[in-house]
Design an enzyme around this catalytic site. Structure first.
Site, mmCIF file in Angstrom:
data_model
loop_
_atom_site.group_PDB
_atom_site.id
_atom_site.type_symbol
_atom_site.label_atom_id
_atom_site.label_comp_id
_atom_site.label_asym_id
_atom_site.label_seq_id
_atom_site.Cartn_x
_atom_site.Cartn_y
_atom_site.Cartn_z
ATOM 1 N N ASP A 54 -18.109 4.938 -1.371
ATOM 2 C CA ASP A 54 -18.515 6.252 -0.858
ATOM 3 C C ASP A 54 -19.996 6.513 -1.099
ATOM 4 O O ASP A 54 -20.686 7.098 -0.265
ATOM 5 C CB ASP A 54 -17.667 7.331 -1.538
ATOM 6 C CG ASP A 54 -16.201 7.198 -1.118
ATOM 7 O OD1 ASP A 54 -15.317 7.527 -1.925
ATOM 8 O OD2 ASP A 54 -15.949 6.723 0.010
ATOM 9 N N LYS A 104 12.853 1.714 4.401
ATOM 10 C CA LYS A 104 11.514 1.530 3.832
ATOM 11 C C LYS A 104 10.561 2.497 4.561
ATOM 12 O O LYS A 104 10.134 2.263 5.682
ATOM 13 C CB LYS A 104 11.031 0.095 4.007
ATOM 14 C CG LYS A 104 9.714 -0.163 3.252
ATOM 15 C CD LYS A 104 9.328 -1.617 3.263
ATOM 16 C CE LYS A 104 8.050 -1.849 2.474
ATOM 17 N NZ LYS A 104 6.879 -1.096 3.011
ATOM 18 N N TYR A 146 -22.145 5.039 1.589
ATOM 19 C CA TYR A 146 -22.021 5.829 2.830
ATOM 20 C C TYR A 146 -22.913 7.078 2.710
ATOM 21 O O TYR A 146 -23.712 7.387 3.604
ATOM 22 C CB TYR A 146 -20.550 6.242 3.025
ATOM 23 C CG TYR A 146 -20.282 7.098 4.238
ATOM 24 C CD1 TYR A 146 -20.452 8.492 4.188
ATOM 25 C CD2 TYR A 146 -19.879 6.544 5.441
ATOM 26 C CE1 TYR A 146 -20.215 9.282 5.300
ATOM 27 C CE2 TYR A 146 -19.632 7.332 6.555
ATOM 28 C CZ TYR A 146 -19.811 8.700 6.473
ATOM 29 O OH TYR A 146 -19.589 9.494 7.579
HETATM 30 N N1 LIG Z 1 8.534 2.587 1.058
HETATM 31 C C1 LIG Z 1 9.742 2.755 0.513
HETATM 32 O O1 LIG Z 1 10.609 3.404 1.123
HETATM 33 C C2 LIG Z 1 10.061 2.177 -0.831
HETATM 34 C C3 LIG Z 1 11.356 2.254 -1.371
HETATM 35 N N2 LIG Z 1 12.385 2.842 -0.686
HETATM 36 N N3 LIG Z 1 11.608 1.748 -2.605
HETATM 37 C C4 LIG Z 1 10.626 1.176 -3.312
HETATM 38 O O2 LIG Z 1 10.925 0.700 -4.549
HETATM 39 C C5 LIG Z 1 9.829 0.383 -5.425
HETATM 40 C C6 LIG Z 1 10.346 0.382 -6.841
HETATM 41 C C7 LIG Z 1 9.494 -0.624 -7.581
HETATM 42 C C8 LIG Z 1 8.789 -1.453 -6.564
HETATM 43 C C9 LIG Z 1 9.251 -0.991 -5.190
HETATM 44 N N4 LIG Z 1 9.361 1.039 -2.848
HETATM 45 C C10 LIG Z 1 9.067 1.533 -1.604
HETATM 46 O O3 LIG Z 1 7.796 1.384 -1.144
HETATM 47 C C11 LIG Z 1 6.917 0.500 -1.876
HETATM 48 C C12 LIG Z 1 6.064 1.221 -2.876
HETATM 49 C C13 LIG Z 1 4.777 0.439 -2.976
HETATM 50 C C14 LIG Z 1 4.752 -0.519 -1.831
HETATM 51 C C15 LIG Z 1 5.936 -0.172 -0.953
HETATM 52 O O4 LIG Z 1 5.516 0.772 0.015
#
Ligand SMILES: NC(=O)c1c(N)nc(OC2CCCC2)nc1O[C@@H]1CCC[C@@H]1O
Length: 334
Positions: A40, A122, A43
């Protein structure tokens, strides 16, 4: 470097054009990819230099200059840093049922009893950590690199889904995903088009760009939501034994949790869940980019452990990138 005072208007005009293009490129990276290639401070320095030149040569100011756009330039988000006592891990990815089956077979090998899994959508957003003390929200931070994130406590109060107070005076750290609903994303980009501002490439970047603002009032204007899915050390802090119970407990506490999860045992169950949720995807009000499969028994998480970046007790099955409307679908079949 010390800037040489420019006296020649032609030289000044060339320099202004060069700085203007550079700033526009950096703003595009920041807004469209939420992946700025410069700090930043860099920038800011270039932005200030362009302003100095425009002040010295007002007749040369380009009306499309980024300095002339209301709010067009990035608000410098040098948010305070927060260290995560327990690293916020990412997820390993698989891209086919075969790979997913292999992962499940491998994970099962560590146990004699048949493993039970919790399958979850997810959510396509950015990960967040919320610290509650005696039921009161005291800190919110982004995942950052997993060990150090940004403090977004003052912005999080404008995410309506997130309660400032739990229904019980618990001291827990809750983690989940902040996302921008599809409709909010479309109308945000429409208003940015109208204002001649760069648009966001997808809801995930829009959510990240909206949350990681220095000015909480900008976050306030953006519609953000959340789904929570984890409590650090849940077996001890909540006396919870499984991931599926945890999601129910989160809702009881007043936290938003996604209830389209499924407790499954066989790869067939998992495949059926993936097929049904893939078919359901377009009707969701939020973006999902896959399915997360987790060993349901939380005590097995400790046994399986984690690598530096990802848990060994969870995997993300990623959907193939969304096909743009294929030509075939666009042709009126006679
Ligand atoms: N994006 C999601 O819906 C989701 C989920 N339903 N459950 C988890 O469990 C975590 C627990 C420890 C590591 C993963 N992570 C998710 O997203 C992860 C967080 C970081 C990267 C992903 O987006």
């Amino acid at each position: 470097m010390t800037e040489v005072a420019l006296t020649d208007p032609t030289e000044a005009a060339q320099q202004m054009e060069k700085l203007q293009l550079q700033l526009q490129q950096w703003a595009k990276e920041y807004y469209e990819n939420d992946s700025p290639t410069v700090e930043d401070a860099e920038y800011d320095k270039v932005y200030k230099r362009l302003q100095e030149l425009e002040a010295a040569f007002p007749e040369l100011v380009n009306p499309d200059s980024i300095t002339q756009q209301v709010g067009g330039h990035k608000t410098k988000s040098e948010l305070p840093k927060v260290e995560h006592d327990v690293p916020m891990l990412s997820l390993g990815d698989v891209f086919s049922m075969d790979e997913l089956t292999n992962w499940m077979v491998n994970t099962q090998k560590s146990f004699t009893e048949e493993l039970i899994y919790n399958a979850e959508l997810k959510i396509d957003g950015l990960a967040i950590s919320l610290v509650y003390q005696e039921g009161l929200l005291v800190q919110a931070s982004t995942r950052g690199d997993g060990n150090v994130g940004e403090d977004v406590t003052s912005n999080i109060k404008y995410v309506d889904d997130i309660p400032k107070k739990l229904s019980e005076p618990l001291s827990i750290e809750v983690r989940g995903e902040i996302y921008m609903p599809k409709e909010a994303f479309v109308s945000l980009n429409e208003s940015r088009e109208r204002d001649g501002l760069p648009t966001f490439a997808n809801p995930r970047n829009a959510a990240a760009g909206s949350l990681r603002q220095l000015d909480p009032l900008i976050t306030k204007k953006r519609k953000l939501s959340a789904f929570m899915y984890q409590v650090v050390d849940a077996p001890r802090s909540l006396n919870i034994k499984t991931q599926s119970e945890l999601l129910i407990r989160l809702s009881q506490l007043g936290l938003p949790a996604n209830n389209t999860n499924a407790v499954v045992t066989s790869t067939t169950d998992v495949e059926n869940y993936i097929v049904s949720q893939t078919n359901h995807r377009d009707s969701l009000s939020y973006g999902i980019d896959g399915i997360v499969i987790k060993v349901n028994n939380l005590s097995f998480h400790e046994e399986l452990g984690n690598t530096v970046k990802v848990p060994k007790w969870a995997i993300a099955y990623k959907f193939p990138p969304e096909e743009a409307e294929t030509i075939i679908q666009g042709i009126e079949w006679t």
